[in-house]
Design a protein around this motif. Structure first.
Motif, PDB file in Angstrom:
ATOM      1  N   UNK A  61       3.008 159.270 115.442  1.00 22.29           N
ATOM      2  CA  UNK A  61       2.381 158.309 114.524  1.00 22.29           C
ATOM      3  C   UNK A  61       2.832 158.548 113.088  1.00 22.29           C
ATOM      4  N   UNK A  62       2.869 159.802 112.692  1.00 18.29           N
ATOM      5  CA  UNK A  62       3.298 160.129 111.328  1.00 18.29           C
ATOM      6  C   UNK A  62       4.730 159.666 111.083  1.00 18.29           C
ATOM      7  N   UNK A  63       5.604 159.907 112.058  1.00 18.84           N
ATOM      8  CA  UNK A  63       7.002 159.480 111.899  1.00 18.84           C
ATOM      9  C   UNK A  63       7.091 157.966 111.773  1.00 18.84           C
ATOM     10  N   UNK A  64       6.416 157.250 112.660  1.00 17.96           N
ATOM     11  CA  UNK A  64       6.498 155.790 112.641  1.00 17.96           C
ATOM     12  C   UNK A  64       5.855 155.197 111.382  1.00 17.96           C
ATOM     13  N   UNK A  65       4.746 155.785 110.927  1.00 17.16           N
ATOM     14  CA  UNK A  65       4.042 155.228 109.775  1.00 17.16           C
ATOM     15  C   UNK A  65       4.876 155.301 108.500  1.00 17.16           C
ATOM     16  N   UNK A  66       5.835 156.210 108.452  1.00 15.91           N
ATOM     17  CA  UNK A  66       6.707 156.288 107.280  1.00 15.91           C
ATOM     18  C   UNK A  66       7.505 155.004 107.088  1.00 15.91           C
ATOM     19  N   UNK A  67       7.685 154.252 108.179  1.00 20.88           N
ATOM     20  CA  UNK A  67       8.543 153.066 108.128  1.00 20.88           C
ATOM     21  C   UNK A  67       7.743 151.773 108.146  1.00 20.88           C
ATOM     22  N   UNK A  68       6.461 151.849 107.779  1.00 21.23           N
ATOM     23  CA  UNK A  68       5.641 150.639 107.706  1.00 21.23           C
ATOM     24  C   UNK A  68       6.207 149.651 106.696  1.00 21.23           C
ATOM     25  N   UNK A  69       6.722 150.161 105.574  1.00 18.17           N
ATOM     26  CA  UNK A  69       7.254 149.283 104.535  1.00 18.17           C
ATOM     27  C   UNK A  69       8.689 148.855 104.807  1.00 18.17           C
ATOM     28  N   UNK A  70       9.417 149.615 105.632  1.00 19.66           N
ATOM     29  CA  UNK A  70      10.812 149.285 105.938  1.00 19.66           C
ATOM     30  C   UNK A  70      11.042 149.362 107.458  1.00 19.66           C
TER      31      UNK A  70
END
Length: 1168
Positions: A61-70
């Motif tokens: 989840x932490x890895x994926x959430x980094x890319x919420x904006x991109x």
């Protein structure tokens, strides 16, 4: 950004954003590819262990959430991630838990990237239909732990519905058992879709997607659409939005439905009356889609035509003087179908969309607005709406909407309107040719620039910036568009102060925008309901004045003066602030050519400025709730008029100004706490400017009346019973110029020093002591230093010791009240003042810095740098390092300077975050190696190690143990350390702030064997004195926390040999009979652990009985019972029984026949 498919933030949630600049996303690629592969590959191994599974899931989840904006950065990796997870799903050996975990990971990816992008990656061959159906059939819709599985399977099934074969062709391979009915695949899919349309979880949304793709298939449409619509309408008609089940059912139906029958059923549901926002929004969306099905589409010829996508082709056409237009088919653009009949349902559609525009929720209004936009494609409904538009009234309304702001309660309701107006301006750029908008370019560009830099809401500023950018790019007619865009971009306008004070000055350099910006500030912003906007607007006018000073003086200033008497409080406040700022701006402009400010301001204007105070006073506008704003604004006016050297010297208005300043300082306790500090600072600043300009006869000389009255009056106010009055007049004395302080310095310092002293009646006046310390420092800076000078005029050798004494005494202010450690404010001010004074002396008269004074300053600051409050610890560290590394010239008599410079090199400490305990304590504890600093650092560490904050306790304890480990083999240093530790304890006996924390620290040190070297000597002095101090500390104490801490220390002291061990046990057995049950239970528990830890403490033949008594006795029972068991323990361990004696007699222990076994303590470290 606001110009997207999401509505603007609601007005109720609108707040003033932080001044921190927005930061752009800096990711360039998916950098965790390798880690993600490893995570996905580890799923078969971790799915069976809950802890490992949760760790893996959380990390993903932490890895994926980094890319919420991109999220687009994930696109090259989506396929292999999906294949890895689907391999686990399709593996027949996979257990259900692993399959559910794989689908959960798939959902996490879908949530970030969006299901529409992810959907097309699902396998969708004929062979996939049956397995997906089977998996879905096995799912339990009521299992709330596996909803991600059902959601992803429904999406996968919706993708398999796109196979280009009739579903009936797949039914020939249906396996059947004897007596089992064959169900066609088409019916199975429809049953699954219908069942999941009425569930309460996320699977309902996926079921709607499934229906949209399944029902629209040619083979399904012929056979199943009629029955599905009947079922949907029946469910919708029998559902009520008054119940949760009804809301869920209606939500599912509205998402799935897309005929007059549907519209009539929808009318019967009366969705606009529902209090469910989601139902109303879906209802509006369904209505607009129904409207689009009634009529054939038509594209208006006036709409923006996308040109050639080839740059070379465009350049070639431009060189030939031609333009390319994409020609639309006649069937879409022909206006010849005038006789086309409009279906009767269209009127109902338009009506419901108009009702939706009035909805209370933004998302519903937004959906209705998009529905009206789509209605442009319906011929004869809105005939040639945009083509025949008269732009003048529309632009007029939009320009008003760009500045619309209305306050309701504590918030504004204009943000949504302004945001929508920006969207319209953005649409203008796409809808019209440049020549059609040319008459309105000036008005629109100015309005958008104003909204970009002066709007209160960050979303509106960014929306205006985007609209301006769109017009610059597509129209090319906005003046200086590129230059403005490079400065006022999306991120730059995120900071409101930057917009008002920096960007506005740049844009005002283009004359097309200067006057509209100034006019907007005067008309709309200086009377704004938000005080921060009014203040920023006044400062913006100050910055814009040099652009058009004549216009400001002749047009703006008269308007501002008229507004100073406006009945509206906000208008009055903003106008006075603006008058002050503009006057000072004109003065600075005039002074550049050695002219007075009156060259810009006429005599009438000068007189009007002078009369502002008297007019407000005559109308009693300094009283009541509005009085706070008036006092603050007029103080700013006094300051700026004084700095502008207005010709008021000797005028009676000066007395009026002085009265206002004095009355404001005297009445601070009547002012609300949130604005008190701002008003005090404004009054003190006004006083300083007033004295410097109007209280001198000749340069450097004071007028006799002021000199004899002002300082004695202020000194008398320092003894006021009101804390805020003391604060105000202390700050005022610190702001006085040197010519007023000359001859009164000793009186002023004595008066301020008295305020810093703590007495029982004013012990809670921490803010007064803080401001007095700041005033002492400021006074010293003002009058200067001269070693042999008179004590009544300068800081000299006669008064410097008194000043240092006052500052150093306040370093021990640890006053607490309901607000917490308010003494920290005093200590912070004392540290800052000590630093300023010491640096001043070092630069001018370094011989006044005596060695004992310098040592005390450095030690006190080092103590603060090792205490528990992060902010004040960091401030102390900065002060300590500033004094250490100051070299212009160096501070004399700094103890252990050479060692300090090696411990804290200038290059290394610059990057240390002193607010972080993990970085601060390892450095600070190094000072324990220096004998001069050891006592004070240990005193500060005791508070940190025994504190409550987990990070502070952990890192301070680790740092202390690291030091103790280094000195374990050096008996001399350890003796010195233990002596200092006992000295700290002795000096702070019965001081609960230190003693309780110190007991906790001692417990840690004893438990970790830090004093093992002392256990080889019987009755070591350290243990003997520590026991005496502990007994004195807990004597007659009723503090539970202190008693518990002392129990732990006493249990740790049994490791020492000699008679002291028996005395320690006696104290513990006394606590076993304590009146407080909780203390008895705690003591029994600790003694039990002690006996287990030190196994040689009790003879083997009585060990089991001792352990049984400690564990089986109900220690919170009645005291006589408990004391009997306690006495039995005394007999078993050979400790004299405590005896109850009448009051006035001593309690003597009774010898026992049993003797305490005396052996050496173990060499290994005892760990509790």
């Amino acid at each position: 950004m606001v110009l997207n498919d999401e509505p603007a933030a609601s007005a109720a949630e609108e707040e003033m954003e932080d001044d921190a600049l927005s930061s752009a996303a800096a990711l360039e690629a998916f950098g965790e590819s390798a880690e993600t592969r490893a995570l996905l590959g580890s799923l078969p191994a971790v799915h069976g262990e809950r802890a490992a599974r949760e760790v893996a899931e959380e990390r993903f989840r932490v890895i994926m959430d980094k890319y919420q904006e991109q999220p687009h950065l994930l696109d090259p990796h989506l396929e292999w991630m999906m294949n890895s997870l689907l391999d686990l799903v399709q593996d027949e050996a996979s257990v259900p838990a692993l399959m559910h975990l794989a689908f959960k990971f798939l959902y996490i990816i879908t949530k970030v990237r969006g299901y529409k992008v992810f959907l097309r990656l699902f396998p969708h061959e004929v062979a996939d239909v049956q397995p997906v159906l089977d998996m879905l059939t096995c799912q339990n819709p009521k299992d709330h732990e596996t909803w991600e599985t059902r959601y992803m399977l429904l999406l996968w099934l919706s993708m398999t519905c796109l196979i280009p074969f009739d579903f009936s062709r797949l039914d020939g391979n249906l396996p059947t058992q004897p007596g089992e009915t064959r169900i066609p695949i088409m019916d199975r899919i429809l049953q699954i879709a219908e069942s999941y349309l009425v569930v309460s979880d996320k699977a309902r949304d996926a079921a709607a997607v499934l229906v949209s793709k399944f029902i629209t298939r040619p083979d399904v449409k012929q056979r199943k659409m009629a029955s599905f619509l009947d079922w949907s309408l029946c469910t919708l008609a029998h559902s009520s939005f008054q119940t949760i089940e009804g809301v869920i059912a209606m939500d599912g139906m509205l998402q799935a439905l897309v005929t007059n029958t549907v519209l009539q059923c929808l009318d019967g549901c009366r969705l606009p009356e529902s209090n469910q926002t989601l139902l109303r929004k879906l209802g509006v969306k369904l209505v607009q889609r129904l409207g689009l099905t009634f009529l054939k589409p038509k594209v208006a010829t006036w709409r923006y035509q996308r040109g050639c996508r080839s740059l070379a082709a465009n350049l070639q056409l431009s060189a030939q003087g031609k333009s390319e237009q994409k020609l639309l088919p006649d069937s879409f653009t022909s206006d010849g179908d005038e006789d086309y009949d409009v279906p009767e349902g269209v009127e109902s559609v338009i009506e419901q969309l108009l009702v939706g525009l009035k909805d209370k929720d933004t998302v519903v209004r937004w959906s209705a607005a998009k529905g009206h936009g789509l209605s442009v494609v319906l011929p004869n409904v809105v005939p040639s709406v945009a083509h025949c538009f008269c732009l003048l009234p529309v632009v007029t309304v939009i320009l008003k909407a760009l500045t619309y702001d209305e306050k309701r309660g504590a918030c504004s309701v204009g943000a949504n309107v302004r945001d929508a107006a920006c969207y319209v301006c953005w649409a203008f750029a796409r809808a019209y040719e440049p020549q059609e908008l040319t008459p309105f370019v000036t008005a629109i560009s100015s309005a958008l620039v104003i909204a970009t830099i002066f709007d209160r809401n960050v979303n509106c500023r960014r929306a205006a910036s985007a609209a301006f950018q769109e017009n610059v790019g597509r129209q090319g007619t906005f003046p200086y568009g590129i230059d403005i865009l490079t400065t006022a971009d999306y991120f730059a306008v995120g900071n409101i102060s930057n917009c008002f004070l920096v960007i506005s000055v740049f844009i005002a350099g283009f004359q097309e925008y200067t006057k509209p910006m100034i006019d907007h500030l005067v008309a709309m912003k200086i009377n704004h309901w938000d005080g921060a906007i009014r203040e920023l607007s006044a400062k913006a006018l100050h910055n814009l004045t040099p652009q058009v000073p004549e216009y400001i003086a002749s047009h703006v200033f008269p308007a501002l003066l008229l507004m100073t008497l406006n009945p509206d409080l906000h208008t009055r406040h903003g106008a006075i602030l603006s008058c002050a700022e503009v006057t000072y701006a004109l003065y600075k402009l005039a002074s550049q050519s050695n002219r007075p400010v009156t060259d810009y301001l006429g005599e009438k204007t000068v007189q009007s400025l002078k009369q502002i105070h008297q007019q407000l006073s005559d109308r009693h506008l300094y009283r009541g709730l509005g009085g706070e704003l008036m006092r603050q604004s007029v103080c700013v006016l006094i300051k700026n008029l004084s700095l502008s050297r207005m010709p008021f010297k000797g005028d009676t208005v000066i007395d009026g100004w002085q009265w206002l300043i004095n009355d404001t300082l005297r009445s601070l306790h009547f002012i609300s706490s949130h604005s008190r500090q701002q008003i005090k600072e404004a009054a003190v600043s006004a006083l300083a400017a007033l004295c410097n300009e109007y209280y001198t006869k000749e340069p450097g000389e004071a007028g006799s009346t002021t000199e004899t009255e002002l300082i004695p009056q202020y000194l008398a106010e320092l003894q006021s019973p009101e804390e805020m009055t003391r604060c105000g007049f202390s700050s005022a004395l610190g702001a006085l110029p040197s010519f007023l302080l000359r001859g009164h310095l000793q009186q002023v310092l004595t008066g301020l020093r008295l305020v810093t002293c703590t007495s029982p009646k004013d012990v809670s006046f921490a803010e007064a002591r803080r401001d007095s310390l700041k005033a002492i420092s400021r006074v010293c800076q003002t009058v200067g230093v001269k070693a042999e000078g008179p004590a009544d005029e300068v800081v000299c050798k006669e008064n410097i010791s008194e000043v240092y004494s006052a500052l150093l005494d306040c370093m021990n202010d640890y006053t607490t009240d309901s607000r917490g450690d308010v003494g920290a404010w005093v200590r912070e001010a004392a540290m800052t003042s000590l630093m300023d004074l010491t640096l001043l002396l070092a630069r001018t008269e370094p011989m006044l810095i005596e060695d004992h004074i310098c040592e005390r300053v450095m030690c006190c600051v080092a103590q603060q740098a090792s205490e528990k409050i992060d902010r004040f610890r960091a401030h102390a560290a900065r002060v300590f390092l500033t004094l250490l590394h100051f070299d212009s010239p160096p501070i004399p008599h700094v103890p252990h300077r050479r060692e300090l410079e090696s411990l804290f090199p200038r290059s290394d400490v610059a990057s240390v975050n002193w607010n972080a305990p993990s970085q601060a304590f390892p450095l600070i504890t190094q000072l324990l190696e220096l004998p001069t600093y050891r006592y004070h650092v240990l005193l500060g560490l005791a508070v940190s190690v025994g504190g409550l904050t987990e990070s502070t306790v952990r890192h301070s304890t680790q740092s202390l143990f690291e030091y103790m480990k280094r000195i374990q083999k050096d008996a001399q240093v350890l003796e010195s350390f233990s002596g200092t530790l006992l000295k700290v304890f002795e000096d702070n006996l019965l001081n609960d702030r230190v003693s309780v924390s110190l007991l906790k620290m001692l417990d840690q040190l004893l438990a970790n064997g830090c004093f093992d070297i002392f256990t080889s000597e019987e009755n070591h002095p350290f243990c003997v004195k520590l026991l005496a101090l502990c007994k004195e500390e807990i004597k007659k104490s009723k503090d539970i926390q202190k008693l518990r801490s002392s129990i732990a220390v006493l249990c740790g002291m049994v490791q020492f040999n000699g008679d002291v061990r028996k005395k320690v046990l006696l104290q513990l057995f006394l606590l076993l009979g304590h009146p407080f049950p909780v203390i008895r239970k705690t003591t029994a528990s600790q003694v039990y652990e002690m006996v287990l830890t030190y196994s040689d403490l009790v003879d083997a033949d009585v060990l089991d009985e001792v352990m049984s008594v400690l564990s089986d006795t109900v220690w919170d029972a009645e005291l006589p019972v408990v004391r009997g068991q306690r006495n039995h323990l005394c007999d078993l361990l050979g400790v004299p029984r405590p005896q109850l004696v009448p009051k006035g007699h001593f309690m003597l222990p009774v010898p026992s026949s049993l003797t305490l076994k005396r052996i050496q303590c173990p060499l290994t470290t005892a760990v509790k």
